[in-house]
Design a protein around this motif. Structure first.
Motif, PDB file in Angstrom:
ATOM      1  N   VAL A  97       0.741  -1.620   0.202  1.00  0.00           N
ATOM      2  CA  VAL A  97       0.232   0.216   0.078  1.00  0.00           C
ATOM      3  C   VAL A  97       0.417   1.363  -0.040  1.00  0.00           C
ATOM      4  O   VAL A  97       1.537   1.607   0.362  1.00  0.00           O
ATOM      5  CB  VAL A  97      -0.913   0.227   0.918  1.00  0.00           C
ATOM      6  CG1 VAL A  97      -1.900  -1.119   1.187  1.00  0.00           C
ATOM      7  CG2 VAL A  97       0.054  -0.247   3.059  1.00  0.00           C
ATOM      8  N   GLN A  98       0.668   2.537  -0.588  1.00  0.00           N
ATOM      9  CA  GLN A  98       1.431   3.520  -1.168  1.00  0.00           C
ATOM     10  C   GLN A  98       0.334   4.607  -0.343  1.00  0.00           C
ATOM     11  O   GLN A  98      -0.293   5.375  -1.584  1.00  0.00           O
ATOM     12  CB  GLN A  98       2.220   3.601  -1.781  1.00  0.00           C
ATOM     13  CG  GLN A  98       3.080   5.306  -2.174  1.00  0.00           C
ATOM     14  CD  GLN A  98       3.918   5.428  -1.101  1.00  0.00           C
ATOM     15  OE1 GLN A  98       5.150   4.508  -0.900  1.00  0.00           O
ATOM     16  NE2 GLN A  98       3.837   6.446  -0.290  1.00  0.00           N
ATOM     17  N   PRO A  99       0.233   5.130   0.479  1.00  0.00           N
ATOM     18  CA  PRO A  99      -0.655   6.378   0.947  1.00  0.00           C
ATOM     19  C   PRO A  99       0.548   7.982   0.040  1.00  0.00           C
ATOM     20  O   PRO A  99       1.351   8.222  -0.248  1.00  0.00           O
ATOM     21  CB  PRO A  99      -0.358   7.408   1.886  1.00  0.00           C
ATOM     22  CG  PRO A  99      -0.153   5.549   2.698  1.00  0.00           C
ATOM     23  CD  PRO A  99       0.558   5.134   1.735  1.00  0.00           C
ATOM     24  N   MET A 100      -0.831   8.566  -0.909  1.00  0.00           N
ATOM     25  CA  MET A 100      -0.778   9.284  -1.921  1.00  0.00           C
ATOM     26  C   MET A 100      -0.226  10.458  -1.137  1.00  0.00           C
ATOM     27  O   MET A 100      -0.697  10.947  -0.503  1.00  0.00           O
ATOM     28  CB  MET A 100      -1.380   8.944  -3.654  1.00  0.00           C
ATOM     29  CG  MET A 100      -1.214   7.999  -3.774  1.00  0.00           C
ATOM     30  SD  MET A 100       0.445   7.771  -4.436  1.00  0.00           S
ATOM     31  CE  MET A 100       0.371   8.652  -6.413  1.00  0.00           C
ATOM     32  N   LYS A 101       0.224  11.780  -1.760  1.00  0.00           N
ATOM     33  CA  LYS A 101      -0.075  13.120  -1.081  1.00  0.00           C
ATOM     34  C   LYS A 101      -1.225  13.477  -1.080  1.00  0.00           C
ATOM     35  O   LYS A 101      -2.122  14.221  -0.746  1.00  0.00           O
ATOM     36  CB  LYS A 101       0.549  14.564  -1.968  1.00  0.00           C
ATOM     37  CG  LYS A 101       1.931  13.699  -2.352  1.00  0.00           C
ATOM     38  CD  LYS A 101       2.760  15.498  -2.587  1.00  0.00           C
ATOM     39  CE  LYS A 101       4.862  15.012  -2.068  1.00  0.00           C
ATOM     40  NZ  LYS A 101       5.047  13.804  -3.253  1.00  0.00           N
ATOM     41  N   ASP A 102      -2.154  13.508  -2.070  1.00  0.00           N
ATOM     42  CA  ASP A 102      -3.250  13.820  -1.690  1.00  0.00           C
ATOM     43  C   ASP A 102      -4.995  13.153  -0.556  1.00  0.00           C
ATOM     44  O   ASP A 102      -5.496  13.320  -0.601  1.00  0.00           O
ATOM     45  CB  ASP A 102      -4.487  14.123  -3.474  1.00  0.00           C
ATOM     46  CG  ASP A 102      -4.317  12.485  -3.859  1.00  0.00           C
ATOM     47  OD1 ASP A 102      -4.710  11.447  -3.064  1.00  0.00           O
ATOM     48  OD2 ASP A 102      -5.109  12.510  -4.946  1.00  0.00           O
ATOM     49  N   GLY A 103      -4.075  11.706  -0.286  1.00  0.00           N
ATOM     50  CA  GLY A 103      -5.337  11.430   0.771  1.00  0.00           C
ATOM     51  C   GLY A 103      -5.365   9.765   0.413  1.00  0.00           C
ATOM     52  O   GLY A 103      -5.934   8.858   1.300  1.00  0.00           O
ATOM     53  N   SER A 104      -5.324  10.181  -0.934  1.00  0.00           N
ATOM     54  CA  SER A 104      -5.845   8.416  -1.542  1.00  0.00           C
ATOM     55  C   SER A 104      -4.477   7.267  -1.383  1.00  0.00           C
ATOM     56  O   SER A 104      -3.646   7.968  -0.614  1.00  0.00           O
ATOM     57  CB  SER A 104      -6.062   8.851  -3.073  1.00  0.00           C
ATOM     58  OG  SER A 104      -4.609   9.001  -3.376  1.00  0.00           O
ATOM     59  N   LEU A 105      -5.241   6.148  -1.857  1.00  0.00           N
ATOM     60  CA  LEU A 105      -4.033   4.882  -1.424  1.00  0.00           C
ATOM     61  C   LEU A 105      -4.461   3.872  -2.662  1.00  0.00           C
ATOM     62  O   LEU A 105      -4.819   3.457  -2.880  1.00  0.00           O
ATOM     63  CB  LEU A 105      -5.512   3.935   0.381  1.00  0.00           C
ATOM     64  CG  LEU A 105      -3.872   2.945   0.325  1.00  0.00           C
ATOM     65  CD1 LEU A 105      -2.800   3.289   2.043  1.00  0.00           C
ATOM     66  CD2 LEU A 105      -4.643   2.184   1.236  1.00  0.00           C
ATOM     67  N   LEU A 106      -2.863   4.147  -2.871  1.00  0.00           N
ATOM     68  CA  LEU A 106      -2.818   3.287  -3.967  1.00  0.00           C
ATOM     69  C   LEU A 106      -1.940   1.616  -3.307  1.00  0.00           C
ATOM     70  O   LEU A 106      -1.628   1.259  -2.104  1.00  0.00           O
ATOM     71  CB  LEU A 106      -1.463   3.617  -4.253  1.00  0.00           C
ATOM     72  CG  LEU A 106      -0.881   4.928  -5.528  1.00  0.00           C
ATOM     73  CD1 LEU A 106       0.468   4.761  -5.971  1.00  0.00           C
ATOM     74  CD2 LEU A 106      -1.918   4.803  -6.281  1.00  0.00           C
ATOM     75  N   VAL A 107      -2.642   0.669  -4.160  1.00  0.00           N
ATOM     76  CA  VAL A 107      -2.704  -1.572  -3.782  1.00  0.00           C
ATOM     77  C   VAL A 107      -1.830  -1.521  -5.611  1.00  0.00           C
ATOM     78  O   VAL A 107      -2.472  -1.334  -5.914  1.00  0.00           O
ATOM     79  CB  VAL A 107      -3.972  -1.754  -3.430  1.00  0.00           C
ATOM     80  CG1 VAL A 107      -4.168  -3.070  -2.994  1.00  0.00           C
ATOM     81  CG2 VAL A 107      -4.940  -0.624  -2.554  1.00  0.00           C
TER      82      VAL A 107
END
Lengths: 425, 188
Positions: A400-410
């Motif tokens: 998982v990787q949180p993004m700067k805009d607050g979304s989360l990548l999986v």
């Protein structure tokens, strides 16, 4: 998938085991809160009483023989065939495809400028995914690497961990089309394939953290294995952070206490329901590396059927949380963004890659673990599900990787894809 | 390498570069791997009846040079994913090899059966070693090829797609490898 293979380390696994039934009998307190409430099945009669035989205690049932590892497809799934419609998130959240065609996408790391770096494990590649006006471009920035699972980023430099070598690519973002020749910063690492691929990260202390897994399912590890090390960013001043760690493939630091939290994969072939994978914690003030018990004690309360005799789990640091049996808990991050509801602030998102050493597969999801103010376990709940359907995988989440805009990548290594989870009221 | 050289001479290295259908390409494969996908050539495996997933994985690894073989790296070079899928599917449809040599002595059979059980080959390769998904068929594969692959997994000269075989092979005693190869090659 990293766990898939380890217990095929057959001789080690087999010679180590008593039957599942004996294991249960010796540890009545073992089944844990997170394990499904399944009764201990009567163990099959061992096919041999020869203690030296590798067959000793190995269940020879047809059911056990069905438990073969689950290797994913070698080619990434085309965009149109990604299992997007099958993935579920809580109300108010949305999943979309961030990038496809990222073969065997494994660990992820975001640069300061927003480039996403993605490692792989069964392929030889590291990818850079750039984003412009909502359109992502995937580039292969390195190939010919051996299980380049780990990626970290610091001050413009990308760190890549192969199975036994760690490289630094300086000024990488200015040179994505012509990546610079990397500098080898550390290779004093075992070359074992078993649990050899690595998750790496750079801590708040500006040190590079490097796990070294146990070279097999259940074995007395050499002093060089089953541990987490840290070092300066040039590979010097190596020290131990934690020992007795079977295999960690994910860690992060509490944004509040700066304590290190890491996931750890439990051993296989004891039973369907124990031991659990675990979440562990190393205090930022820790002066000596805590020992988390492997191979003597699993999940904080279950002494190993072979190595646990004469030992007690009280000798070892206890897990912060039990994450489920065989679930293959991999990448994890604390969430500090502002997009998700406040209840997710500072919670941990953990990718559970999904089991193989279990008749009814478990995991294959993203869970969210919430901690109390003192950093101890409060709750664990599913967050993103649907990778596992009818005991088969539609996909398998890795990191998982949180993004700067607050979304989360999986990331999903099965499909070679990266998803984006966002929230809107 | 001698046999590889002969094959190369037969098929020519320029073959893969030309646009060809799967049907046009397949004879090139079979010129080395045997007319029915069952190899008579030392060092070259039978591919007939291998699981399509296994064949595709290997073809991709050869194309991307993750699995090293001068001949196969050259043959797969430049082929598209669909080319590789087509070739894998075609080869998988051919009838698998059957052991045709003399029946092994009882002692060898017992020893081989015991080793297959000991190392739990069937756990992944299926009970009759016919393979499944990305895991190859072993039954009636060429003895020399089986021995070489097991040796290469043990030394890590061949890095598996997934490291399963590298892990398992660490436990396999060198003296057991020829026995396993002979037993499995003659499995019927």
């Amino acid at each position: 998938m990293k766990r898939l293979m380890r217990s095929l380390n057959v001789a080690v696994a087999l010679s180590a085991l008593l039957t599942a039934g004996v294991a249960f009998a010796q540890s009545p307190a073992a089944p844990a809160a997170d394990a499904p409430a399944a009764p201990a099945a009567p163990a099959p009669k061992p096919p041999t009483t020869d203690r030296q035989s590798t067959l000793f205690g190995q269940p020879q049932t047809a059911e056990a023989a069905k438990l073969a590892p689950v290797a994913g497809p070698v080619l990434p799934t085309p965009l149109a065939k990604l299992p997007l419609a099958k993935l579920h998130v809580p109300d108010g959240f949305k999943v979309e495809v961030y990038a496809s065609g990222v073969g065997n996408a494994r660990s992820m790391r975001l640069s300061d400028k927003g480039t996403l770096f993605v490692g792989s494990r069964v392929l030889d590649k590291v990818y850079a995914i750039t984003s412009e006006n909502g359109v992502q471009t995937v580039k292969v920035i390195a190939s010919g690497l051996h299980r380049p699972n780990g990626v970290a980023f610091h001050n413009g430099s990308l760190f890549v961990a192969e199975l036994s070598k760690i490289w630094r690519y300086d000024d990488i973002e200015a040179n994505l089309d012509h990546p610079p020749k990397p500098t080898l910063i550390y290779d004093d690492l075992p070359k074992d394939e078993a649990h050899g691929w690595k998750f790496i990260s750079i801590g708040p202390d500006n040190k590079l953290y490097v796990p070294i897994g146990s070279p097999g399912n259940i074995t007395m590890p050499p002093s060089t294995h089953a541990q987490i090390r840290r070092m300066d960013l040039d590979g010097k001043n190596v020290e131990l952070v934690a020992t007795g760690v079977r295999n960690s493939v994910g860690f992060d630091w509490s944004p509040i206490t700066k304590d290190l939290y890491f996931t750890n994969n439990g051993r296989d072939w004891v039973s369907e329901d124990i031991p659990n994978d675990t979440l562990h914690r190393v205090s930022a003030d820790s002066k000596t590396p805590p020992n988390f018990g492997f191979p003597f004690c699993h999940q904080g309360n279950f002494t190993d059927p072979e190595f646990g005799w004469g030992r007690s789990c009280d000798e070892f640091a206890k897990p912060t949380a039990l994450l489920g049996p065989h679930v293959a808990s991999l990448g994890m991050r604390f969430y500090t963004g502002d997009m998700f509801p406040a209840s997710y602030k500072n919670a941990i998102f953990i990718a559970r890659h999904g089991s193989w050493n279990r008749t009814k597969k478990l995991g294959g999801d993203i869970v969210v673990v919430k901690l109390k103010e003192d950093g101890t376990f409060a709750s664990m709940e599913p967050f993103m599900t649907g990778f596992l359907e009818n005991n088969k995988y539609n996909g398998r989440p890795v990191d998982v990787q949180p993004m700067k805009d607050g979304s989360l990548l999986v990331s999903d290594d099965w499909n070679g894809a990266v998803y984006r989870v966002s929230y809107a009221k | 390498m001698r046999f590889a050289a002969i094959c190369l001479a037969l098929v020519g290295l320029s073959a893969p570069a030309m646009a060809q259908t799967v049907a046009e390409r397949l004879p090139t494969c079979l010129s080395c791997h045997g007319a029915q996908g069952i190899s008579d050539t030392p060092g070259i495996p039978s591919l007939a009846g291998q699981p399509a997933d296994y064949l595709l994985v290997q073809l991709v690894l050869f194309r991307d040079k993750q699995r090293v073989s001068e001949v196969m790296n050259a043959m797969a070079d430049g082929l598209s994913d669909d080319d590789l899928r087509g070739l894998a599917d075609s080869m998988a449809k051919l009838a698998p090899p059957k052991a045709s040599g003399p029946v092994l002595e009882a002692a060898v059979l017992d020893q081989g059966r015991g080793l297959v059980e000991k190392y739990r080959c069937g756990s992944c390769h299926a009970a009759n070693l016919s393979g499944q998904e990305q895991i190859p068929r072993l039954a009636a594969q060429r003895e020399d090829y089986l021995g070489k692959q097991l040796t290469d997994y043990k030394s890590n000269a061949r890095a598996g797609y997934d490291p399963a075989m590298n892990e398992v092979a660490q436990e396999v005693q060198p003296a057991d490898i020829p026995v396993l190869a002979k037993y499995i090659a003659n499995l019927r």
